[in-house]
Design a protein around this motif. Structure first.
Motif, PDB file in Angstrom:
ATOM      1  N   LEU A 277       0.858  -1.185   0.000  1.00 42.85           N
ATOM      2  CA  LEU A 277       0.000   0.000   0.000  1.00 42.85           C
ATOM      3  C   LEU A 277       0.895   1.235   0.000  1.00 42.85           C
ATOM      4  O   LEU A 277       1.821   1.342   0.814  1.00 42.85           O
ATOM      5  CB  LEU A 277      -0.904   0.006   1.230  1.00 42.85           C
ATOM      6  CG  LEU A 277      -1.651   1.305   1.545  1.00 42.85           C
ATOM      7  CD1 LEU A 277      -2.633   1.644   0.423  1.00 42.85           C
ATOM      8  CD2 LEU A 277      -2.374   1.192   2.884  1.00 42.85           C
ATOM      9  N   TYR A 278       0.611   2.182  -0.924  1.00 41.94           N
ATOM     10  CA  TYR A 278       1.397   3.414  -1.030  1.00 41.94           C
ATOM     11  C   TYR A 278       0.499   4.602  -0.702  1.00 41.94           C
ATOM     12  O   TYR A 278      -0.538   4.792  -1.343  1.00 41.94           O
ATOM     13  CB  TYR A 278       1.973   3.559  -2.437  1.00 41.94           C
ATOM     14  CG  TYR A 278       2.792   2.344  -2.852  1.00 41.94           C
ATOM     15  CD1 TYR A 278       4.125   2.223  -2.477  1.00 41.94           C
ATOM     16  CD2 TYR A 278       2.210   1.315  -3.588  1.00 41.94           C
ATOM     17  CE1 TYR A 278       4.869   1.117  -2.833  1.00 41.94           C
ATOM     18  CE2 TYR A 278       2.945   0.197  -3.944  1.00 41.94           C
ATOM     19  CZ  TYR A 278       4.271   0.096  -3.566  1.00 41.94           C
ATOM     20  OH  TYR A 278       4.999  -1.008  -3.917  1.00 41.94           O
ATOM     21  N   ILE A 279       0.913   5.392   0.302  1.00 42.10           N
ATOM     22  CA  ILE A 279       0.047   6.466   0.801  1.00 42.10           C
ATOM     23  C   ILE A 279       0.592   7.861   0.506  1.00 42.10           C
ATOM     24  O   ILE A 279      -0.015   8.855   0.922  1.00 42.10           O
ATOM     25  CB  ILE A 279      -0.173   6.318   2.316  1.00 42.10           C
ATOM     26  CG1 ILE A 279       1.176   6.396   3.062  1.00 42.10           C
ATOM     27  CG2 ILE A 279      -0.898   5.019   2.625  1.00 42.10           C
ATOM     28  CD1 ILE A 279       1.016   6.471   4.566  1.00 42.10           C
ATOM     29  N   GLY A 280       1.700   7.975  -0.187  1.00 39.07           N
ATOM     30  CA  GLY A 280       2.234   9.292  -0.527  1.00 39.07           C
ATOM     31  C   GLY A 280       2.678  10.081   0.694  1.00 39.07           C
ATOM     32  O   GLY A 280       3.323   9.545   1.600  1.00 39.07           O
ATOM     33  N   ASP A 281       2.294  11.345   0.742  1.00 32.60           N
ATOM     34  CA  ASP A 281       2.768  12.239   1.800  1.00 32.60           C
ATOM     35  C   ASP A 281       1.833  12.320   3.005  1.00 32.60           C
ATOM     36  O   ASP A 281       2.037  13.137   3.900  1.00 32.60           O
ATOM     37  CB  ASP A 281       2.970  13.648   1.231  1.00 32.60           C
ATOM     38  CG  ASP A 281       4.057  13.678   0.163  1.00 32.60           C
ATOM     39  OD1 ASP A 281       5.031  12.914   0.312  1.00 32.60           O
ATOM     40  OD2 ASP A 281       3.917  14.447  -0.806  1.00 32.60           O
ATOM     41  N   ILE A 282       0.779  11.505   3.027  1.00 38.16           N
ATOM     42  CA  ILE A 282      -0.131  11.499   4.173  1.00 38.16           C
ATOM     43  C   ILE A 282       0.661  11.187   5.443  1.00 38.16           C
ATOM     44  O   ILE A 282       1.416  10.215   5.488  1.00 38.16           O
ATOM     45  CB  ILE A 282      -1.248  10.456   3.972  1.00 38.16           C
ATOM     46  CG1 ILE A 282      -2.156  10.870   2.808  1.00 38.16           C
ATOM     47  CG2 ILE A 282      -2.074  10.295   5.241  1.00 38.16           C
ATOM     48  CD1 ILE A 282      -3.184   9.835   2.449  1.00 38.16           C
TER      49      ILE A 282
END
Length: 382
Positions: free
Chosen positions: A243-248
């Motif tokens: 799972l990739y959530i970026g800058d969250i």
């Protein structure tokens, strides 16, 4: 040869996506690829794809046959020392070991003549046949290379778990010189644990579906999911993914994305395993394992606190009881992560700043918060 090359299909296989689907009641393969900066989808019936592969193989086979004929007619142009322990002599021996019902895929060795490894693909998975093939292969290899301490033969088939048999140099020498009976040698190999030959799977299944099956990926404006894999066992459907959530960077948003991702993943269909029984189908998954990262990069996938791209590991279980020890990673690394249990989620954070600190202290004899079902003193406190 060129006529049978479908560039769009090739691009889908190498860079896009390939999926097995039922369209209008018929099985097809869906190829997804990018052309002129736009995503394209091509549906191809399985029989048509098989014909395409057959034509490509036929053309490639004709080229290989032509090269083989040329080399055979001009042996004087090539000098190969068959006694050398190099790739080409090993490959030539692999050809000699191959017959219509068994193919030697590769030969390799361990330095200092400790062991030579022979990888065989077989069509006949009968245990007796495998034993006979192991003896025959070991004798043929020993006849060429007689100075290895051990001779390891691996066997594989679509319906068979990886099996192997290992003989010592003395045993092969005795069989070759008829000073020892084949059956007696085989018995002592089995008795000392140098033989692992599984029974093949006989479960009825659609092998074409398994051959072409692929889990989908997911992407929205907030996060993306890929690298979905089946980790199911006989009584438990288990899926794992990235799972990739970026800058969250807030705890609440990360957990929200984790829950949504699990809700999507746990309803994915998985297919049977051709070599051993697993729980499969459209039923809800019993377990979902996530590695949560910030960016989808080729590297930086290590699940260790020092990796800035790694956010956490997630162990979801429908009954709240984990089936993984130390999250499926080494205990030393596991103990460096900051763990907490939220309902039926066990989250191991890379940083303690995401974990919600509670005032309740877990005693030595209390149930461990990792969900293992063991007392704290016998689980994560160790």
């Amino acid at each position: 040869m060129v006529r049978n090359v479908k560039v769009d299909v090739r691009n889908a296989i190498n860079h896009g996506g390939v999926f097995y689907k039922i369209v209008n009641g018929s099985p097809v393969i869906e190829f997804q690829y990018v052309k002129n900066r736009k995503t394209q989808i091509l549906h191809m019936p399985i029989y048509e794809f098989d014909e395409l592969i057959d034509k490509s193989f036929a053309a490639a086979g004709a080229i290989i046959l032509g090269l083989a004929t040329f080399f055979n007619n001009h042996k004087n142009l090539f000098e190969v020392n068959l006694s050398e322990k190099l790739f080409i002599p090993f490959s030539l021996l692999a050809l000699e070991l191959s017959i219509p019902d068994a193919r030697c895929r590769s030969i390799s060795d361990i330095p200092n003549n400790k062991q030579i490894n022979i990888d065989m693909y077989i069509k006949n998975t009968d245990r007796g046949y495998i034993h006979e093939m192991a003896i025959m292969v070991s004798l043929m290899v020993y006849d060429r290379y007689s100075d290895y301490d051990q001779y390891m033969i691996f066997f594989s088939n679509e319906r068979l778990q990886s099996s192997w048999i290992r003989f010592t140099n003395t045993e092969v020498s005795q069989m070759l010189s008829d000073t020892e009976n084949f059956d007696r040698v085989l018995k002592q190999v089995i008795d000392r644990g140098d033989s692992v030959v599984w029974s093949p799977s006989t479960e009825e299944m659609d092998l074409n579906e398994i051959k072409y099956f692929r889990f989908p990926n997911f992407k929205n404006e907030t996060y993306s999911i890929n690298h979905v894999e089946d980790a199911s066992i006989e009584g438990r459907k288990r899926l794992k993914a990235h799972l990739y959530i970026g800058d969250i960077d807030t705890r609440e948003e990360i957990i929200k994305n984790i829950r949504e991702s699990i809700d999507w993943l746990k309803h994915l269909k998985n297919v049977p395993s051709p070599i051993f029984p697993v729980k499969n189908g459209k039923m809800e998954a019993d377990s979902v394992y996530l590695n949560v990262y910030r960016k989808d990069t080729r590297k930086n996938k290590a699940t260790i606190p020092s990796n800035k791209n790694f956010v956490c590991k997630v162990d979801y279980n429908i009954d709240g009881k984990t089936t993984l020890k130390h999250g499926g990673i080494g205990g030393k690394i596991w103990n460096q992560l900051s763990r907490e249990t939220i309902d039926n989620l066990l989250i191991a954070w890379s940083s303690s700043r995401y974990r919600k600190i509670t005032k309740k202290k877990i005693g030595r004899n209390d149930a461990c918060s990792c969900g293992s079902g063991k007392k704290n003193k016998k689980s994560c406190l160790i």
